[in-house]
Write a protein that holds these residues in place. Structure first.
Motif, PDB file in Angstrom:
ATOM      1  N   GLU A 119     100.519 -21.371  32.816  1.00 52.73           N
ATOM      2  CA  GLU A 119     100.290 -21.629  31.403  1.00 52.73           C
ATOM      3  C   GLU A 119     100.735 -20.422  30.590  1.00 52.73           C
ATOM      4  OE1 GLU A 119      98.459 -24.140  29.265  1.00 52.73           O
ATOM      5  OE2 GLU A 119      99.467 -25.233  30.876  1.00 52.73           O
ATOM      6  N   THR A 140      78.870 -27.192  22.200  1.00 53.38           N
ATOM      7  CA  THR A 140      80.306 -27.489  22.153  1.00 53.38           C
ATOM      8  C   THR A 140      80.638 -28.343  20.931  1.00 53.38           C
ATOM      9  OG1 THR A 140      80.375 -27.421  24.577  1.00 53.38           O
ATOM     10  CG2 THR A 140      82.239 -28.432  23.452  1.00 53.38           C
ATOM     11  N   VAL A 158      90.685 -26.765  23.445  1.00 48.62           N
ATOM     12  CA  VAL A 158      90.272 -26.310  24.778  1.00 48.62           C
ATOM     13  C   VAL A 158      88.853 -25.776  24.706  1.00 48.62           C
ATOM     14  CG1 VAL A 158      90.778 -24.723  26.680  1.00 48.62           C
ATOM     15  CG2 VAL A 158      92.662 -25.691  25.328  1.00 48.62           C
ATOM     16  N   LEU A 160      85.897 -23.589  26.665  1.00 50.26           N
ATOM     17  CA  LEU A 160      85.829 -22.495  27.633  1.00 50.26           C
ATOM     18  C   LEU A 160      84.374 -22.271  28.021  1.00 50.26           C
ATOM     19  CD1 LEU A 160      88.221 -20.169  25.628  1.00 50.26           C
ATOM     20  CD2 LEU A 160      88.819 -21.345  27.735  1.00 50.26           C
ATOM     21  N   ARG A 172      82.898 -21.369  24.167  1.00 49.14           N
ATOM     22  CA  ARG A 172      83.947 -21.182  23.170  1.00 49.14           C
ATOM     23  C   ARG A 172      84.805 -22.435  23.141  1.00 49.14           C
ATOM     24  NH1 ARG A 172      87.808 -16.889  24.469  1.00 49.14           N
ATOM     25  NH2 ARG A 172      88.438 -17.013  22.285  1.00 49.14           N
ATOM     26  N   THR A 174      88.636 -23.616  21.392  1.00 45.69           N
ATOM     27  CA  THR A 174      89.811 -23.128  20.675  1.00 45.69           C
ATOM     28  C   THR A 174      90.717 -24.300  20.299  1.00 45.69           C
ATOM     29  OG1 THR A 174      91.250 -22.846  22.632  1.00 45.69           O
ATOM     30  CG2 THR A 174      89.749 -21.032  22.085  1.00 45.69           C
ATOM     31  N   LEU A 184      94.693 -17.173  23.559  1.00 46.68           N
ATOM     32  CA  LEU A 184      94.190 -17.756  24.793  1.00 46.68           C
ATOM     33  C   LEU A 184      95.131 -17.304  25.903  1.00 46.68           C
ATOM     34  CD1 LEU A 184      91.952 -19.690  25.818  1.00 46.68           C
ATOM     35  CD2 LEU A 184      93.601 -21.557  25.559  1.00 46.68           C
ATOM     36  N   ARG A 224      88.273 -23.905  31.973  1.00 50.86           N
ATOM     37  CA  ARG A 224      88.882 -24.480  30.780  1.00 50.86           C
ATOM     38  C   ARG A 224      88.838 -26.004  30.860  1.00 50.86           C
ATOM     39  NH1 ARG A 224      94.340 -20.988  29.225  1.00 50.86           N
ATOM     40  NH2 ARG A 224      93.378 -18.907  29.410  1.00 50.86           N
ATOM     41  N   GLU A 225      88.493 -26.625  29.747  1.00 49.05           N
ATOM     42  CA  GLU A 225      88.578 -28.076  29.616  1.00 49.05           C
ATOM     43  C   GLU A 225      89.547 -28.372  28.483  1.00 49.05           C
ATOM     44  OE1 GLU A 225      84.709 -29.660  28.967  1.00 49.05           O
ATOM     45  OE2 GLU A 225      83.894 -28.955  30.893  1.00 49.05           O
ATOM     46  N   VAL A 226      90.698 -28.953  28.817  1.00 51.88           N
ATOM     47  CA  VAL A 226      91.708 -29.299  27.814  1.00 51.88           C
ATOM     48  C   VAL A 226      91.538 -30.783  27.491  1.00 51.88           C
ATOM     49  CG1 VAL A 226      94.150 -29.283  27.223  1.00 51.88           C
ATOM     50  CG2 VAL A 226      93.243 -27.578  28.837  1.00 51.88           C
TER      51      VAL A 226
END
Length: 251
Positions: A119, A140, A158, A160, A172, A174, A184, A224-226
């Protein structure tokens, strides 16, 4: 001393509380005796106090916190509604946990398809909020709400989250933006796509971490969750989230 006073033992039996509990509630100023014998220190209560004592016992049996109980006794009607909302939220969390447990019972830990991807670093706007293991979703959502006005149609959002869940921590969120005031970091990540409700993402996170164990790599947080689609227009069972964990020692 008035003849209608009850000694603490009799009052405790009337109210289905222990003497120890009554003493504790007295110390907190929650249920103060009508009279205390100055010579012996023995506590006495009026029968009319039984209704308050019974209410305290009932609310405590439902795990209503003592500060909320005190508010109820002071006549704050909103305290009971808040207590009910907290219990309802806890029931919802337990139902979600049961759904996850049912999947684990039926399927075991998921055999997640993991790939290693690289990434780039991205400029982002970021929001941070305090959370506990039971308030991650709320924290969140609060961060997301603050970021939505700054999100472009093609920007990635994203989440975190720390690898090590302490009693309290920060989450977090973003959003990618060319003029973002934060960065990031990029690098090598183990990645897998989770399909389904957000509350079940932990299954895929654990599947990715199992991959680290299987192949002898070391994970580096945060998780990370995208978020790949819009929860406002996508049914929960069709939501897609890319789970990513940095690989500390990629091969």
């Amino acid at each position: 001393m008035s003849n209608d006073l009850l000694p603490i033992g009799r009052f405790a039996r009337l109210c289905r509380l222990s003497v120890k509990q009554l003493r504790h509630y007295d110390d907190l100023g929650l249920l103060v005796p009508a009279w205390i014998d100055p010579a012996s220190g023995y506590r006495y209560y009026r029968p009319a106090q039984a209704r308050d004592a019974l209410l305290v016992g009932l609310l405590r049996a439902m795990d209503v916190p003592l500060p909320s109980v005190a508010r109820v006794l002071s006549g704050d009607g909103g305290a009971l509604r808040e207590a009910r909302d907290r219990i309802e939220a806890d029931v919802d969390r337990r139902r979600r946990a049961l759904r996850i447990l049912d999947r684990v019972v039926a399927e075991g830990l998921p055999e997640t398809e993991v790939s290693v991807v690289r990434e780039p670093a991205r400029r982002v706007f970021a929001e941070r909020g305090p959370a506990t293991p039971t308030t991650i979703a709320e924290a969140t959502s609060a961060c997301v709400a603050r970021l939505l006005p700054r999100m472009s149609p093609d920007g990635l959002m994203v989440g975190l989250f720390p690898l090590d869940m302490a009693d309290e921590f920060d989450v977090r969120v973003t959003v990618q933006a060319a003029d973002g005031d934060d960065v990031l970091p990029g690098g090598a990540f183990a990645a897998a796509v989770h399909t389904g409700p957000y509350e079940e993402i932990s299954l895929t996170v654990h599947g990715v971490l199992a991959w680290f164990g299987d192949y002898g790599h070391t994970p580096a947080g945060p998780v990370r969750e995208v978020y790949l689609n819009d929860p406002a227009t996508t049914p929960p069972e069709h939501l897609e989230t890319r789970v990513m964990i940095a690989v500390e020692d990629p091969q």
